[in-house]
Every structure is written in C-alpha cells, then in structure tokens.
Motif scaffolding. Structure first.
Motif, PDB file in Angstrom:
ATOM      1  N   ARG A 170     -33.957  13.143  -1.916  1.00 32.23           N
ATOM      2  CA  ARG A 170     -35.014  12.211  -2.342  1.00 32.23           C
ATOM      3  C   ARG A 170     -35.337  11.185  -1.257  1.00 32.23           C
ATOM      4  N   GLN A 171     -35.245  11.619   0.002  1.00 34.67           N
ATOM      5  CA  GLN A 171     -35.448  10.706   1.120  1.00 34.67           C
ATOM      6  C   GLN A 171     -36.855  10.127   1.157  1.00 34.67           C
ATOM      7  N   GLU A 172     -37.843  10.916   0.781  1.00 36.47           N
ATOM      8  CA  GLU A 172     -39.220  10.424   0.764  1.00 36.47           C
ATOM      9  C   GLU A 172     -39.355   9.241  -0.207  1.00 36.47           C
ATOM     10  N   VAL A 173     -38.740   9.367  -1.372  1.00 33.59           N
ATOM     11  CA  VAL A 173     -38.766   8.296  -2.363  1.00 33.59           C
ATOM     12  C   VAL A 173     -37.977   7.093  -1.855  1.00 33.59           C
ATOM     13  N   VAL A 174     -36.786   7.344  -1.338  1.00 36.74           N
ATOM     14  CA  VAL A 174     -35.958   6.255  -0.798  1.00 36.74           C
ATOM     15  C   VAL A 174     -36.744   5.467   0.243  1.00 36.74           C
ATOM     16  N   ASP A 175     -37.375   6.161   1.175  1.00 39.59           N
ATOM     17  CA  ASP A 175     -38.120   5.483   2.243  1.00 39.59           C
ATOM     18  C   ASP A 175     -39.242   4.606   1.686  1.00 39.59           C
ATOM     19  N   GLU A 176     -39.998   5.130   0.721  1.00 41.61           N
ATOM     20  CA  GLU A 176     -41.098   4.352   0.150  1.00 41.61           C
ATOM     21  C   GLU A 176     -40.575   3.151  -0.632  1.00 41.61           C
ATOM     22  N   LEU A 177     -39.487   3.322  -1.374  1.00 36.40           N
ATOM     23  CA  LEU A 177     -38.919   2.214  -2.135  1.00 36.40           C
ATOM     24  C   LEU A 177     -38.285   1.172  -1.210  1.00 36.40           C
ATOM     25  N   LEU A 178     -37.672   1.620  -0.121  1.00 36.27           N
ATOM     26  CA  LEU A 178     -37.126   0.675   0.859  1.00 36.27           C
ATOM     27  C   LEU A 178     -38.228  -0.166   1.481  1.00 36.27           C
ATOM     28  N   HIS A 179     -39.354   0.450   1.762  1.00 34.31           N
ATOM     29  CA  HIS A 179     -40.486  -0.272   2.347  1.00 34.31           C
ATOM     30  C   HIS A 179     -40.948  -1.394   1.408  1.00 34.31           C
ATOM     31  N   LEU A 180     -41.084  -1.084   0.130  1.00 30.46           N
ATOM     32  CA  LEU A 180     -41.501  -2.095  -0.836  1.00 30.46           C
ATOM     33  C   LEU A 180     -40.425  -3.170  -1.025  1.00 30.46           C
ATOM     34  N   THR A 181     -39.180  -2.772  -0.979  1.00 28.16           N
ATOM     35  CA  THR A 181     -38.082  -3.743  -1.061  1.00 28.16           C
ATOM     36  C   THR A 181     -38.144  -4.703   0.115  1.00 28.16           C
TER      37      THR A 181
END
Length: 189
Positions: A170-181
């Motif tokens: 789920r790296q794509e999701v992790v990356d997008e959520l990290l960006h928003l964080t």
C-alpha cells in the motif's frame, strides 16, 4: 454576478471529539467478517523505515477525521494503512465517524458528486482543515473518472483492482497520506 453560497463553518474539534478511536470503531462494525479482515490487514502491514521515522518524529499533533464504514471494500483496504500510520506516530491522531453521524461534513467531501468512502480529512494541531484523501489513491480515482468519461467503468475498476494487487505494501496510499500529514504538521514552511 451573485456571490456563491457560503457554507457554514465546521467545528472540526467537535467533529473529531465525537468520533471513535479505532478499537471502538472496529468493535462496533456491522460485519464481523469485514472487521476481521480490516484487523488482519492492519496487522500484516509493515511501514517502511522512512515513513515510520517521519511519523515517529511529527513535531505537532495532526488530527484526522476518517469517514469510514466497515461494509465498504475501499475502507477495508485503506483504513488499515491509516491506522498503522497512527500507531507509528503518536502525534497522528485519528477518529472514525460515519456518514450519517455528520451529514453536513460528509456532503462536503463527495467524489465527483457521489458518496464514496473512506474520506480522511487532515487537520492541523489547531483543527484547521489542511487537506483530504479518498476514497482511493489519486491514480485510481483518475482511472475511474476516465472509465466514466468513456463509458467503460467496468474496465477501469478492473485496472484499479490490478493496481491494488500489485501494491501489496500500500505504498501509494502511504505516500499520499504522508504528504497530507506533512502539510497538516507544517509550522510556517
């Protein structure tokens, strides 16, 4: 030209405070089977060291209101990612609400005019809205939009499923959520 309608302000702290923590949300699931699947995916997910390190050192609290219901396949797929991230970062605080609990909140986060979940709303330490995510990664939302545009949503959904199968971490999701964080944790940058 007439002015556009102004939406009422949302008391994000009150919305956040009304939500459930993960364990309570999961124990109230409509489907025991779905709840077990969400938990199994959460336990199996391992964050890469860079992501875990970033989350562990968040300088200020970031609050996330997660609009999620266990019956939804995308919720089953993506809530475990958000929850695993919250476990890695004590300053990433998540509360779960349903669509019906706060309809005035949910209506603001429709996807192309439709009701789609999950929706994760990222708030700063002062409960200022900084961004939102969902119901799936950006590239997958684009695939669905293109499928709708050309009248072949079935093919788009098949492509989205193939993307999910390839990205087991789920790296794509992790990356997008990290960006928003990162945005929500900004301190004048």
């Amino acid at each position: 030209m007439p002015r556009p309608a102004t939406l009422p302000l949302i008391d994000w702290k009150a919305v956040f405070d009304s939500g459930q923590e993960y364990a309570a949300w999961l124990s109230a699931a409509e489907s025991t089977e779905q709840a077990h699947e969400i938990e199994a995916q959460r336990r199996a997910l391992v964050l890469d060291p860079t992501a875990a390190g970033f989350l562990a050192t968040l300088p200020v609290p970031v609050h996330v209101v997660a609009i999620a219901e266990d019956w939804c396949g995308d919720v089953v797929r993506h809530v475990p990612v958000l929850q695993r991230m919250a476990e890695a970062g004590p300053n990433l605080r998540v509360r779960y609400i349903s669509r019906e609990q706060h309809p005035g909140v949910f209506i603001r986060f429709l996807t192309n005019g439709g009701e789609a979940i999950p929706k994760f709303i990222f708030l700063s330490d002062r409960f200022v809205e900084c961004g939102n995510w969902g119901p799936m990664p950006e590239a997958c939302r684009e695939l669905i939009a293109r499928g709708k545009a050309c009248g072949n949503v079935a093919a788009a959904r098949k492509e989205v499923s193939a993307r999910y199968a390839q990205d087991t971490a789920r790296q794509e999701v992790v990356d997008e959520l990290l960006h928003l964080t990162d945005i929500a944790a900004s301190q004048g940058r």
